[in-house]
Write an enzyme that holds these catalytic residues in place. Structure first.
Site, PDB file in Angstrom:
ATOM      1  N   ALA A  48       0.840  -1.202   0.000  1.00  0.00           N
ATOM      2  CA  ALA A  48       0.000   0.000   0.000  1.00  0.00           C
ATOM      3  C   ALA A  48       0.876   1.254   0.000  1.00  0.00           C
ATOM      4  O   ALA A  48       1.605   1.515   0.957  1.00  0.00           O
ATOM      5  CB  ALA A  48      -0.922  -0.009   1.214  1.00  0.00           C
ATOM      6  N   ASN A  70       0.891  -3.140 -11.057  1.00  0.00           N
ATOM      7  CA  ASN A  70       2.028  -2.832 -10.194  1.00  0.00           C
ATOM      8  C   ASN A  70       2.659  -1.588 -10.783  1.00  0.00           C
ATOM      9  O   ASN A  70       3.372  -1.655 -11.793  1.00  0.00           O
ATOM     10  CB  ASN A  70       3.026  -3.995 -10.193  1.00  0.00           C
ATOM     11  CG  ASN A  70       4.342  -3.620  -9.534  1.00  0.00           C
ATOM     12  OD1 ASN A  70       4.381  -2.747  -8.673  1.00  0.00           O
ATOM     13  ND2 ASN A  70       5.418  -4.268  -9.947  1.00  0.00           N
ATOM     14  N   THR A 303      29.571  -9.631 -10.885  1.00  0.00           N
ATOM     15  CA  THR A 303      29.482  -8.171 -10.793  1.00  0.00           C
ATOM     16  C   THR A 303      28.112  -7.747 -10.286  1.00  0.00           C
ATOM     17  O   THR A 303      27.986  -6.880  -9.405  1.00  0.00           O
ATOM     18  CB  THR A 303      29.767  -7.525 -12.159  1.00  0.00           C
ATOM     19  OG1 THR A 303      31.058  -7.926 -12.608  1.00  0.00           O
ATOM     20  CG2 THR A 303      29.707  -6.016 -12.068  1.00  0.00           C
TER      21      THR A 303
END
Length: 534
Positions: A48, A70, A303
């Site tokens: 939220a 999203n 990396t």
């Protein structure tokens, strides 16, 4: 971050689909919904951020339509006010306006969104499923085919493991409908360059970055800032502090032995007057975090793993010790204005070509790394340097101006803020350090030492020979695929493929390794491998 999914299948038990979706509940720990729609099932794990009460919970519905998203829609409040004259909007969530916008503009709405998003929309009138992703790919989305021929879309590959043989990243700047991808945006593409000099370019860069920061401060949940002490995160923090009437909350991380950047982060925090926290980590913290970081990233690239450990641990600390749920970061500046290696670009055309490549691949490199490290800790990342207007303008600047002509990388963005004095000159004109080095050289040394303790020279040589693809070249690089074996019941191999219909045989997969675009192939394996050759 939140987690979303859709499965267009009624033959696979809902309990199994829900269990797969729940693998990413850490992305949205506040509330969960998994509901049936005419074509299958739609799921949402909520973190939220806007409209914090239950009215902001998804899926949102309008008539026969439904959507899960999203994302963050910036500047949504004026749009919401306009839509209120025609639609009954019940929450303060930015994403609730998506269905009204779809009713007004259809799929053309994707071109108009100033947003970071991944969404799945069910059009009940047309009995049609639509999925879409933001132009840069800041919010993740993956897809695959189910065993019964249905489609599956989800925020992470792990949601689809065991359901789909082949899992692919949803291409940024596209929407999907009726099995087809349609590109609606490509921020890396430049039709023509802005042929202006530094004196004209820098003020516009300044204004656009300030706008990008300001719009990302709008949140109903508490906001914090990752501050490494480098140029990019320091600029984001300094701009935000100028805009707000109370100290912002900044967070830095470093090793307990030789944290290079802690002093620079502290210098910035003192200069701008932020409420600053230093998270100090030890060798024990690093080594204990390694299996988790390898698992959440799904890569053996050393990396990437080195750069992620510090970010994962500082986000873990923030989640466990504060109420901050939104983090502004400094990602994407390097892709726009150059890394150290781009100083060696032979000419402006090569520099620009590399920048376009980096922007188009962001969703599988730094943006993805940051998403995984932040979202697994129940936090949301916002990226001001990824603001679409800023990116498009930066990409349109004559690449001759962006090349390192002053013995100083990112000269344009430094010069853009030089007269504001919002940062100490020592920070504004400081050369870049790699995040894994800035956290402390000892972190890398600790990882190498662990590898030395784990494998003798002969054991390393024998085990490394067992990997046909990208064999480990150091003992540290051997640690990472082993962690993947131990942590997952599957292994995700990130390859490159240029084909619209991926073949699934191992022979075809080997041929694909020589080509140029991201491909994810799932190989089912046992949790504990009998040997690297299996």
């Amino acid at each position: 971050m939140c987690s979303i999914c859709v499965f267009t299948s009624k033959t696979i038990p809902a309990e199994k689909l829900k269990a797969c979706f729940d693998r990413t509940v850490s992305r949205g720990p506040d509330m969960t919904r998994f509901e049936e729609i005419p074509c299958g099932y739609l799921g949402f794990h909520r973190l939220a951020i806007m409209g914090l009460d239950e009215r902001g919970m998804q899926p949102f519905h309008l008539g026969k339509d439904a959507v899960v998203c999203n994302g963050e829609l910036y500047g949504f409040r004026p749009l919401r006010e306009r839509l209120l004259t025609k639609y009954d909007l019940k929450s303060q969530s930015d994403c609730e306006i998506l269905l009204p916008l779809y009713h007004e503009y259809g799929v053309e709405m994707f071109k108009t969104l100033d947003a970071e998003f991944a969404l799945i929309l069910w059009d009940g009138q047309k009995q049609q499923l639509i999925a879409a992703r933001d132009p840069i790919g800041i919010r993740p989305l993956y897809y695959g085919r189910l065993a019964d021929g249905g489609w599956a879309f989800a925020s992470e590959p792990k949601n689809l493991l065991g359901l789909c043989d082949t899992i692919l990243p949803f291409p940024p700047g596209h929407y999907w409908v009726d099995g087809q991808f349609i590109q609606y945006a490509d921020p890396a593409y430049v039709g023509y360059f802005t042929m202006k000099e530094e004196e004209e370019v820098c003020p516009k860069l300044r204004r656009l970055l300030m706008d990008g920061v300001e719009k990302r401060l709008d949140a109903d949940a508490p906001v914090g800032f990752l501050l490494s002490g480098g140029l990019d995160s320091s600029l984001v923090c300094a701009i935000a502090q100028r805009m707000l009437d109370k100290p912002i909350r900044t967070f830095a991380i470093g090793m307990d032995v030789d944290a290079i950047d802690l002093k620079y982060a502290r210098m910035v925090a003192d200069y701008i007057g932020s409420d600053h926290t230093e998270v100090i980590i030890s060798e024990k913290d690093v080594l204990e975090a390694l299996p988790t970081v390898v698992e959440l990233l799904g890569t053996w690239d050393i990396t990437t793993i080195r750069a992620s450990i510090g970010m994962y641990l500082v986000c873990k600390w923030i989640h466990e010790h504060t109420d901050v749920r939104v983090l502004l970061t400094g990602e994407i500046s390097d892709e726009l204005f150059g890394y150290k290696y781009t100083d060696f670009a032979p000419d402006a055309a090569a520099f620009q070509e590399e920048a376009e490549k980096r922007i188009r691949e962001l969703h599988v490199y730094d943006v993805l790394r940051a998403d995984r490290c932040i979202s697994v800790n129940g936090l949301e990342a916002r990226v001001p340097f990824g603001d679409l207007k800023f990116v498009r303008y930066a990409m349109s600047i004559d690449p001759e101006l962006k090349m390192n002509r002053h013995n100083m990388g990112k000269f344009l963005i430094r010069k853009a803020f030089a007269d504001d004095h919002i940062l100490p000159d020592e920070i504004l004109w400081r050369q870049k350090a790699a995040f894994s080095d800035a956290v402390g050289h000892s972190m890398v040394n600790d990882l190498k030492a662990l590898a030395e303790r784990t494998y003798s020279d002969s054991e390393f040589k024998e085990r490394a020979a067992g990997y046909a693809y990208r064999p480990p070249f150091t003992k540290e690089s051997l640690l990472c695929p082993v962690q993947l074996w131990r942590q997952w019941s599957v292994i995700i191999l990130c390859f490159h493929l240029h084909t619209s219909s991926p073949e699934t045989t191992k022979q075809a997969l080997n041929k694909c390794l020589l080509r140029g675009y991201l491909y994810i192939r799932i190989l089912t394996v046992r949790v504990e491998p009998p040997s690297p050759r299996s």
